[in-house]
Scaffold this motif. Sequence first.
Motif, PDB file in Angstrom:
ATOM      1  N   LYS A  41       0.848  -1.190   0.000  1.00 46.77           N
ATOM      2  CA  LYS A  41       0.000   0.000   0.000  1.00 46.77           C
ATOM      3  C   LYS A  41       0.886   1.242   0.000  1.00 46.77           C
ATOM      4  O   LYS A  41       1.827   1.364   0.787  1.00 46.77           O
TER       5      LYS A  41
ATOM      6  N   THR B 249     -10.117  -2.053   0.231  1.00 44.40           N
ATOM      7  CA  THR B 249      -9.909  -3.417  -0.272  1.00 44.40           C
ATOM      8  C   THR B 249     -10.350  -4.424   0.793  1.00 44.40           C
ATOM      9  O   THR B 249     -10.502  -4.091   1.968  1.00 44.40           O
ATOM     10  N   ASP B 250     -10.556  -5.664   0.373  1.00 44.47           N
ATOM     11  CA  ASP B 250     -11.035  -6.700   1.295  1.00 44.47           C
ATOM     12  C   ASP B 250     -10.068  -6.939   2.448  1.00 44.47           C
ATOM     13  O   ASP B 250     -10.496  -7.155   3.587  1.00 44.47           O
ATOM     14  N   ASP B 251      -8.760  -6.909   2.178  1.00 43.77           N
ATOM     15  CA  ASP B 251      -7.795  -7.180   3.241  1.00 43.77           C
ATOM     16  C   ASP B 251      -7.806  -6.077   4.303  1.00 43.77           C
ATOM     17  O   ASP B 251      -7.730  -6.361   5.508  1.00 43.77           O
TER      18      ASP B 251
ATOM     19  N   TRP C 252     -10.407  -4.229   4.978  1.00 45.04           N
ATOM     20  CA  TRP C 252     -11.694  -4.414   5.671  1.00 45.04           C
ATOM     21  C   TRP C 252     -11.552  -5.440   6.787  1.00 45.04           C
ATOM     22  O   TRP C 252     -11.981  -5.203   7.921  1.00 45.04           O
TER      23      TRP C 252
END
Length: 311
Positions: free
Chosen positions: A101, A120-122, A124
């Motif tokens: 990131k 992003t899902d990670d 979250w």
Amino acid sequence: MNIFRLVYAPFGKRLGIKDTRPRKAPNNPKLEAAYRASPKLKQPCGLAKQLDMTERQVERWWRLRRSQDKPSTLVKFCENVWKFTFHTGNFLFGLFILWDKEWLWNIDHCYIGYPHQGVTDDVWWYYMVSAAFYWSLTISQFWDVRRKDFWQMFVHHIATVSLISFSWVCNLHRIGTLVLLLHDCGDVFVEAVKASKYANYQRTCDALFLCLIVVWIGTRIFIFPYYILWSTTIRAPMLLPMFAAYYFFNALLCLLLCLHVVWTFLILQIAYNTIQAGMMEGDIRSSSEISDSPENSNHSTSNCVNNKKNT
């Protein structure tokens, strides 16, 4: 928790930690009712007259009853190993998902493009797991044995939960992930020192305590104010227009910094006592239970476990 009974407790026993249980106080419904109304013994003389007992008998019963509520060394060891496991796993997970990131390497990207920043899902999952953990600590604190630093830890948990929730709602999750990563790093060593102390691994405890001092001061006293807080208070207004909620977010960060300073002072106090005694004789951010006994009532500041005091 099953993981305590199936994994951590056997591990602690293999290290030689005994699950010793205190002697139970004799059954006395009236004293029990008085104890449940107020765990602190305020008027032993009055209770003694009501129950036709001596004041000494009432005080002895009260000490036995208080000791029943205190967790054993094995239970406290399991609790610290569980927290150590969580903070280690959460720190490694946070480091893994943030490695690619851009805001990890350039904090300005926490604000560039705000508020149109996707999640992003990670990230979250990182946020939800961290929020669940600190919510559980906040709630369970009222059912656990009351510690001497109850209100300091309660303020810390409330501030942390508020920061997580507020930053999520206001889409400030990027700076929030950096704060979480920074805090998990130091907490790994906090719990490791406690666990090794309970296991009587003194040399390991002393080595970990030295690592804790370096990591704690490096992350909480230098990186947090000079990198995170500087960014949120000085750099952010240069990159985006400020709004009222952002000042509340900064106020919570400043509250955390105040707690960091207090705990750093107490950790350095323990370090000084360690040098004097030749071994680590205290605990971090006082986990000690409140005691009515005279020998404990004269000890320590609000959240520092002084010499020869149980966590």
